[in-house]
Design a protein around this motif. Structure first.
Motif, mmCIF file in Angstrom:
data_model
loop_
_atom_site.group_PDB
_atom_site.id
_atom_site.type_symbol
_atom_site.label_atom_id
_atom_site.label_comp_id
_atom_site.label_asym_id
_atom_site.label_seq_id
_atom_site.Cartn_x
_atom_site.Cartn_y
_atom_site.Cartn_z
ATOM 1 N N GLU A 199 -5.827 7.496 -6.844
ATOM 2 C CA GLU A 199 -4.110 7.376 -6.802
ATOM 3 C C GLU A 199 -3.688 6.403 -5.928
ATOM 4 O O GLU A 199 -2.542 6.727 -5.723
ATOM 5 N N ARG A 200 -4.304 5.985 -5.371
ATOM 6 C CA ARG A 200 -3.967 5.292 -3.807
ATOM 7 C C ARG A 200 -3.522 6.161 -2.711
ATOM 8 O O ARG A 200 -3.750 7.309 -3.186
ATOM 9 N N THR A 201 -3.169 5.597 -1.714
ATOM 10 C CA THR A 201 -2.860 6.635 -0.824
ATOM 11 C C THR A 201 -1.997 6.250 0.470
ATOM 12 O O THR A 201 -1.583 4.851 0.438
ATOM 13 N N ASN A 202 -0.872 6.854 0.996
ATOM 14 C CA ASN A 202 -0.145 6.633 2.134
ATOM 15 C C ASN A 202 -1.131 6.644 3.246
ATOM 16 O O ASN A 202 -1.944 7.335 3.534
ATOM 17 N N VAL A 203 -0.722 5.740 4.155
ATOM 18 C CA VAL A 203 -1.519 5.296 5.410
ATOM 19 C C VAL A 203 -0.672 5.515 6.729
ATOM 20 O O VAL A 203 0.315 4.868 6.848
ATOM 21 N N ARG A 217 3.855 5.823 12.334
ATOM 22 C CA ARG A 217 4.302 4.871 11.537
ATOM 23 C C ARG A 217 3.429 4.880 10.254
ATOM 24 O O ARG A 217 2.387 5.303 10.260
ATOM 25 N N THR A 218 4.168 4.531 9.022
ATOM 26 C CA THR A 218 3.692 4.854 7.785
ATOM 27 C C THR A 218 3.662 3.590 6.901
ATOM 28 O O THR A 218 4.952 3.083 6.789
ATOM 29 N N TRP A 219 2.580 3.499 6.230
ATOM 30 C CA TRP A 219 2.517 2.506 5.259
ATOM 31 C C TRP A 219 2.541 3.529 3.987
ATOM 32 O O TRP A 219 1.431 4.029 3.608
ATOM 33 N N GLU A 220 3.504 3.381 3.237
ATOM 34 C CA GLU A 220 3.691 4.009 1.915
ATOM 35 C C GLU A 220 3.019 3.351 0.808
ATOM 36 O O GLU A 220 3.548 2.214 0.383
ATOM 37 N N GLY A 222 3.150 1.830 -2.564
ATOM 38 C CA GLY A 222 4.154 1.366 -3.546
ATOM 39 C C GLY A 222 5.428 0.809 -2.915
ATOM 40 O O GLY A 222 6.302 0.496 -3.576
ATOM 41 N N ALA A 223 5.465 0.903 -1.684
ATOM 42 C CA ALA A 223 6.740 0.587 -0.874
ATOM 43 C C ALA A 223 6.406 -0.121 0.252
ATOM 44 O O ALA A 223 7.272 -0.713 0.860
ATOM 45 N N GLY A 224 5.178 -0.133 0.921
ATOM 46 C CA GLY A 224 4.907 -0.587 1.978
ATOM 47 C C GLY A 224 5.406 0.061 3.480
ATOM 48 O O GLY A 224 5.682 1.229 3.072
ATOM 49 N N GLU A 225 5.572 -0.526 4.429
ATOM 50 C CA GLU A 225 5.927 0.167 5.498
ATOM 51 C C GLU A 225 7.731 0.674 5.489
ATOM 52 O O GLU A 225 8.583 -0.097 5.044
ATOM 53 N N THR A 226 7.670 1.762 5.885
ATOM 54 C CA THR A 226 9.076 2.589 5.736
ATOM 55 C C THR A 226 9.386 3.157 7.134
ATOM 56 O O THR A 226 8.425 3.285 7.821
#
Length: 290
Positions: A199-203, A217-220, A222-226
């Motif tokens: 289901e893909r993942t947040n990183v 720091r987060t790569w979301e 469907g959204a990229g880094e937020t």
């Protein structure tokens, strides 16, 4: 006109723009209005040049299960629907009270990932009971034979080690020495779409400052880094506790601000506390297929 071109109808939708630590949302009242959100509509709303602009779109709907006050739905900027968003949950709680949909300070909502309990405090902060973190790979979901504190995958850029945690959505957590120098834009999309995460993942890229504080720091997906991701902050604390590096109460410092996370340990509920703020109200003149 070619037969495969949709007929478009212009509709006027009131919305509220909100943010939680810089993670920004368009919130729509689907209790008193009828919304038909498809991936194209979501992408148009989320576009920062031609739309309103946001990381996610939040839809408030009537509850469908006993004991719930509302149904909470989350759509990423790319139009994909997901089961959890911690920063969005805090905004959701503030929105339904401000909109006059409820006067409760303790609000129970249903999500695609299960029920959430939201508590609005007198100082305006909101605590979200995020439930019990999921460490079984099948429930994250993540392709691994058994639970472990660390996993390893080969990416195009090389080998990467990480923890995997489910918070109603999947998370991969990479420990780094300096979060400012972390390769978020390089590793984030590679791990997000790795086949091991169906289901893909947040990183998340986390730097442990002390047993009571981390930087993240987060790569979301469907959204990229937020600027912030509440569920990723929760997952980062779970990962850090699994490594034996963190205590029960941890402050998570993100680019957009800080969250307080409390997790007693495996099998226990995790609680996240932080702010939520209304930016403005507006009218979206959108197009939808008919």
């Amino acid at each position: 006109m070619p037969q495969d071109y949709p007929t478009l109808l212009q509709r006027t939708w009131p919305f509220t723009k909100m943010e939680g630590l810089g993670n920004d949302f368009v919130v729509l009242d689907g209790v008193r209005q009828d919304f038909s959100l498809d991936p194209l509509s979501c992408r148009r709303i989320a576009d920062r040049h031609y739309g309103i602009g946001c990381d996610q779109i939040l839809l408030v709907e009537p509850a469908t299960s006993p004991g719930a006050d509302f149904r909470y739905r989350i759509f990423n900027a790319d139009g994909s629907e997901v089961g959890q968003c911690g920063n969005g949950a805090r905004c959701f709680a503030v929105f339904v009270r401000r909109a006059g949909l409820t006067d409760k300070s303790s609000i129970r909502v249903e999500t695609a990932s299960g029920p959430l309990q939201l508590q609005v405090h007198d100082d305006g902060l909101v605590t979200v009971d995020m439930g019990v973190p999921r460490l079984d790979p099948a429930r994250i979901p993540f392709a691994a034979p058994a639970p472990a504190t660390d996993y390893c995958l080969e990416l195009e850029s090389g080998r990467v080690e990480f923890a995997a945690v489910g918070m109603g959505n999947p998370h991969a957590l990479i420990r780094v020495a300096d979060v400012e120098a972390a390769p978020v834009a390089a590793l984030g999309p590679l791990l997000e779409r790795h086949p091991a995460f169906p289901e893909r993942t947040n990183v998340g890229f986390l730097e442990i400052v002390s047993p009571r504080e981390i930087r993240l720091r987060t790569w979301e997906r469907g959204a990229g880094e937020t600027l912030a991701c509440g569920s990723n902050a929760c997952a980062a604390v779970v990962a850090g506790r699994g490594w034996g590096a963190l205590g029960e109460e941890v402050r998570v410092d993100l680019p957009g601000g800080s969250l307080e996370i409390r997790w007693p340990g495996p099998g226990q509920h995790l609680q996240m506390t932080g702010p939520a703020r209304v930016l403005f109200d507006g009218i979206w003149q959108g197009l939808e297929s008919i």
